[in-house]
Every structure is written in structure tokens, then in C-alpha cells.
Write a protein that holds these residues in place. Structure first.
Motif, PDB file in Angstrom:
ATOM      1  N   TRP A 131       9.774  -2.831  41.109  1.00 46.54           N
ATOM      2  CA  TRP A 131      11.202  -3.087  40.948  1.00 46.54           C
ATOM      3  C   TRP A 131      11.492  -3.737  39.595  1.00 46.54           C
ATOM      4  N   VAL A 132      10.676  -4.705  39.186  1.00 44.94           N
ATOM      5  CA  VAL A 132      10.883  -5.360  37.891  1.00 44.94           C
ATOM      6  C   VAL A 132      10.701  -4.363  36.743  1.00 44.94           C
ATOM      7  N   LEU A 133       9.634  -3.573  36.801  1.00 47.85           N
ATOM      8  CA  LEU A 133       9.348  -2.639  35.707  1.00 47.85           C
ATOM      9  C   LEU A 133      10.411  -1.546  35.615  1.00 47.85           C
ATOM     10  N   THR A 134      10.774  -0.955  36.749  1.00 45.84           N
ATOM     11  CA  THR A 134      11.775   0.118  36.711  1.00 45.84           C
ATOM     12  C   THR A 134      13.163  -0.423  36.358  1.00 45.84           C
ATOM     13  N   SER A 135      13.456  -1.662  36.739  1.00 49.35           N
ATOM     14  CA  SER A 135      14.753  -2.240  36.369  1.00 49.35           C
ATOM     15  C   SER A 135      14.841  -2.447  34.863  1.00 49.35           C
ATOM     16  N   LEU A 136      13.793  -2.956  34.270  1.00 46.34           N
ATOM     17  CA  LEU A 136      13.800  -3.133  32.813  1.00 46.34           C
ATOM     18  C   LEU A 136      13.923  -1.791  32.098  1.00 46.34           C
ATOM     19  N   LEU A 137      13.167  -0.803  32.578  1.00 42.69           N
ATOM     20  CA  LEU A 137      13.253   0.513  31.950  1.00 42.69           C
ATOM     21  C   LEU A 137      14.616   1.149  32.200  1.00 42.69           C
ATOM     22  N   GLY A 138      15.172   0.961  33.400  1.00 43.78           N
ATOM     23  CA  GLY A 138      16.490   1.512  33.709  1.00 43.78           C
ATOM     24  C   GLY A 138      17.590   0.882  32.884  1.00 43.78           C
ATOM     25  N   VAL A 139      17.495  -0.422  32.605  1.00 42.87           N
ATOM     26  CA  VAL A 139      18.492  -1.089  31.759  1.00 42.87           C
ATOM     27  C   VAL A 139      18.431  -0.540  30.337  1.00 42.87           C
ATOM     28  N   LEU A 140      17.231  -0.267  29.859  1.00 39.76           N
ATOM     29  CA  LEU A 140      17.107   0.313  28.520  1.00 39.76           C
ATOM     30  C   LEU A 140      17.705   1.711  28.472  1.00 39.76           C
ATOM     31  N   VAL A 141      17.446   2.502  29.521  1.00 43.03           N
ATOM     32  CA  VAL A 141      17.992   3.868  29.548  1.00 43.03           C
ATOM     33  C   VAL A 141      19.520   3.834  29.708  1.00 43.03           C
ATOM     34  N   GLY A 142      20.012   3.015  30.562  1.00 45.20           N
ATOM     35  CA  GLY A 142      21.463   2.921  30.802  1.00 45.20           C
ATOM     36  C   GLY A 142      22.062   1.685  30.163  1.00 45.20           C
ATOM     37  N   TRP A 143      21.736   1.474  28.920  1.00 50.24           N
ATOM     38  CA  TRP A 143      22.183   0.258  28.234  1.00 50.24           C
ATOM     39  C   TRP A 143      23.703   0.175  28.153  1.00 50.24           C
ATOM     40  N   SER A 144      24.367   1.274  27.952  1.00 44.42           N
ATOM     41  CA  SER A 144      25.829   1.257  27.859  1.00 44.42           C
ATOM     42  C   SER A 144      26.454   0.787  29.171  1.00 44.42           C
ATOM     43  N   TYR A 145      25.944   1.266  30.292  1.00 49.66           N
ATOM     44  CA  TYR A 145      26.445   0.799  31.588  1.00 49.66           C
ATOM     45  C   TYR A 145      26.142  -0.677  31.789  1.00 49.66           C
ATOM     46  N   ALA A 146      24.959  -1.113  31.386  1.00 45.78           N
ATOM     47  CA  ALA A 146      24.589  -2.518  31.554  1.00 45.78           C
ATOM     48  C   ALA A 146      25.491  -3.420  30.716  1.00 45.78           C
ATOM     49  N   ARG A 147      25.812  -3.008  29.488  1.00 44.56           N
ATOM     50  CA  ARG A 147      26.657  -3.838  28.628  1.00 44.56           C
ATOM     51  C   ARG A 147      28.084  -3.921  29.169  1.00 44.56           C
ATOM     52  N   ARG A 148      28.637  -2.784  29.630  1.00 42.51           N
ATOM     53  CA  ARG A 148      29.989  -2.785  30.192  1.00 42.51           C
ATOM     54  C   ARG A 148      30.067  -3.620  31.461  1.00 42.51           C
ATOM     55  N   ALA A 149      29.072  -3.484  32.292  1.00 43.75           N
ATOM     56  CA  ALA A 149      29.070  -4.261  33.531  1.00 43.75           C
ATOM     57  C   ALA A 149      28.961  -5.755  33.238  1.00 43.75           C
ATOM     58  N   TRP A 150      28.156  -6.124  32.275  1.00 46.56           N
ATOM     59  CA  TRP A 150      27.990  -7.537  31.942  1.00 46.56           C
ATOM     60  C   TRP A 150      29.264  -8.130  31.335  1.00 46.56           C
ATOM     61  N   TYR A 175      33.700  -3.804  35.632  1.00 48.22           N
ATOM     62  CA  TYR A 175      32.296  -4.153  35.888  1.00 48.22           C
ATOM     63  C   TYR A 175      31.731  -3.450  37.127  1.00 48.22           C
ATOM     64  N   ALA A 176      32.563  -3.084  38.109  1.00 46.82           N
ATOM     65  CA  ALA A 176      32.071  -2.497  39.349  1.00 46.82           C
ATOM     66  C   ALA A 176      31.518  -1.092  39.122  1.00 46.82           C
ATOM     67  N   VAL A 177      32.278  -0.251  38.452  1.00 41.81           N
ATOM     68  CA  VAL A 177      31.828   1.124  38.232  1.00 41.81           C
ATOM     69  C   VAL A 177      30.600   1.177  37.325  1.00 41.81           C
ATOM     70  N   PRO A 178      30.588   0.470  36.174  1.00 42.66           N
ATOM     71  CA  PRO A 178      29.354   0.484  35.372  1.00 42.66           C
ATOM     72  C   PRO A 178      28.133  -0.061  36.121  1.00 42.66           C
ATOM     73  N   ALA A 179      28.345  -1.066  36.978  1.00 38.77           N
ATOM     74  CA  ALA A 179      27.217  -1.610  37.731  1.00 38.77           C
ATOM     75  C   ALA A 179      26.668  -0.580  38.708  1.00 38.77           C
ATOM     76  N   SER A 180      27.563   0.167  39.374  1.00 35.51           N
ATOM     77  CA  SER A 180      27.104   1.217  40.288  1.00 35.51           C
ATOM     78  C   SER A 180      26.362   2.310  39.529  1.00 35.51           C
ATOM     79  N   ASN A 181      26.885   2.674  38.367  1.00 38.33           N
ATOM     80  CA  ASN A 181      26.191   3.687  37.554  1.00 38.33           C
ATOM     81  C   ASN A 181      24.821   3.192  37.093  1.00 38.33           C
ATOM     82  N   LEU A 182      24.739   1.913  36.782  1.00 38.24           N
ATOM     83  CA  LEU A 182      23.452   1.356  36.359  1.00 38.24           C
ATOM     84  C   LEU A 182      22.437   1.388  37.499  1.00 38.24           C
TER      85      LEU A 182
END
Length: 286
Positions: A131-150, A175-182
Motif C-alpha cells: 500500500w505504501v509503495l503503490t500509493s507513492l507511485l500512484g501519487v507520482l503518476v496522478g500528480w495533478s489530481y493529488a495537487r488539486r485535491a490537496w 478536492y472531492a473529485v480529484p481525490a476520487s480520481n487519485l
């Protein structure tokens, strides 16, 4: 009445020695002694005094005649007292007896061919690592969603601090929609990584680090599953994960807890893909 010859000890009344030296007795008829004689009965008290105490008597031993073959003692019955079963091939001293493969204490469940299944706590640790490894990799892949949600969450938090006690569902903040996309991006990254890892390495990175391996159900000695089985297992995991997004992640939680009571220690995606997770470090080599 004939007098008795002198003896070391006087016989009881009515006992008389015969001419040959043996003691004989008569009966008293009330007025006189009978003339009939018979061998006197042995006094049991005299015999007991003459014998040694029973506690020190030697046990009777079987006499073996010259030229005869002594009868060997009968062996104990299987399962009876004194019976010792020969150890099975491959048994390791210190391990639970009765199973041909070494087993860890607290891990009684095995596959159909006798390979110990993974302990639940190891699977939990492996899942947390993944979970930790895939979350870090997923945040890098979906960085735009992570930034909007934050950014949207920071705006909502600042508004809540400036307006205490005022209800706001947060729909006006982005923040809700970008978080779901992330979350979906992280799930797709987990699916895309575990598919080749399970097929090539036998497990995800967390499972490999914990010494676990995914195998077909009942075949613990299989080095790894096929690509088709890995695809089926990864797809089942992804479907449970996406469905849980709309049900407060309850299906995924129940799936992860299912090995605690399932006899084959299978999650839902294990059962759908017909796989099991074994402890590769306890698997005997062939």
C-alpha cells in the motif's frame, strides 16, 4: 491312648505321630478318641511362620531347558502403552510430529500437498508495504489530481476554521473529485504492478519481502502461477477495490479479514482466482 514320641515341638491336641514318624490325628467322639487315623492337616499359621515375608520373595522366573528356544516378549500393540511410532521421512526434530513437512508453530493450515500457508500477520505486513509503495507511485503518476485535491482540502479547512459551527458539505471546494480520481489511479497502478510481479516473482514486492508466494490452490510446490491466473487474481482485486469505493471500503476490509476464519486462508480475490499464499521460507525443497 497311645503316647506320642518325643518331638521338638508338641503337636496340637488330637495330633499323634504314626510309627513312620508322620503326624496323624484322631477325632474325639465326646467320651473317647476314635481309632481311625488320618494324615494331619497342616497348620497354616505354622507354615506362614516358617516361610519368609512375601515382600522379599523372589519373583518366579521362567526356566529355560537346555536346547529350547525362549519365547520372545510380545511387542506392544500399535497405539497402546509402550508403543513408539517410527518417525516419518523428512521429519525435523523439534517440529510438530505427524506431518512430513516442517511447520511453524501457530501455523497449522497447509495446502493440499502439505505446504504451510502464510501466517496472517505476515500477509498484513506485506499488504501495508504494498500500500505504501503503490500509493507513492500512484501519487507520482496522478500528480495533478493529488495537487488539486490537496489545494482544495486546504481551502476547505481554512474556511472551516474561519466559520466555526457553520455546516458546509465542501462541494464548493475542488478536492472531492480529484481525490476520487487519485484513488482510482493508485488502484490502477497497484493492478498494473502486481500482475507482472505475481506472474514473474510469485508475489508482490511486499509478499516477496516477507517471504510469501502466491500459488495455485492446493499446489504449494508450484514456483509461481501462470499469467492467466495472475491476471484473474489482479482483476478480482481491482473489482473489489473499485466496488468498495462506493461502499465505504467495507467489501475490501472483509476480504482482507477473511483469511482469519477461512480454512484455506483465502481472501475473496484468492477464492475467485483459485490461489493461496504460502510461506516460501517454510516450504521444503524438492
Amino acid at each position: 491312648m497311645t503316647s506320642a514320641s518325643p518331638a521338638p515341638a508338641a503337636p496340637p491336641p488330637g495330633w499323634y505321630p504314626d510309627p513312620a514318624g508322620s503326624v496323624q490325628e484322631r477325632y474325639w467322639e465326646g467320651t473317647r478318641w476314635t481309632k481311625n487315623l488320618r494324615d494331619a492337616q497342616k497348620d497354616p499359621t505354622v507354615e506362614l511362620k516358617a516361610s519368609e515375608p512375601a515382600a522379599v520373595r523372589p519373583e518366579p522366573q521362567t526356566q529355560v531347558l537346555p536346547g529350547s528356544v525362549p519365547t520372545p516378549p510380545r511387542p506392544p500393540r500399535p497405539g497402546g502403552a509402550g508403543h513408539v511410532q517410527a518417525p516419518q521421512p523428512g521429519w525435523v526434530p523439534g517440529q510438530p510430529y505427524g506431518h512430513p513437512y516442517p511447520m511453524a508453530v501457530g501455523t497449522p493450515s497447509v495446502t493440499a500437498d502439505g505446504v504451510p500457508l502464510a501466517a496472517y500477520w505476515k500477509r498484513v505486513v506485506a499488504t501495508l508495504i504494498d500500500w505504501v509503495l503503490t500509493s507513492l507511485l500512484g501519487v507520482l503518476v496522478g500528480w495533478s489530481y493529488a495537487r488539486r485535491a490537496w489545494n482544495g482540502f486546504k481551502e476547505f479547512f481554512a474556511w472551516s476554521m474561519d466559520n466555526p459551527g457553520v455546516w458546509n458539505d465542501g462541494s464548493q471546494f475542488d478536492y472531492a473529485v480529484p481525490a476520487s480520481n487519485l484513488i482510482m489511479v493508485v488502484a490502477l497502478v497497484a493492478f498494473a504492478t502486481q500482475l507482472p510481479l505475481v506472474a514473474k516473482l510469485g508475489g508482490t514486492l511486499g509478499q516477496v519481502m516477507m517471504g510469501l508466494r502466491v500459488v495455485p490452490a492446493g499446489h504449494g510446490h508450484t514456483p509461481r502461477v501462470s499469467w492467466a491466473t495472475s491476471l484473474r487474481r489482479s482483476a478480482a482485486w481491482l473489482a473489489i477495490h473499485l466496488t468498495s469505493m462506493f461502499l465505504f471500503f467495507l467489501p475490501q476490509l472483509v476480504s482482507y479479514l477473511r483469511p482469519l476464519w477461512h480454512p484455506g486462508r483465502q481472501t475473496w480475490h484468492d477464492s475467485l482466482a483459485r490461489t493461496q499464499v504460502i510461506d516460501a521460507r517454510l516450504t521444503p525443497s524438492r
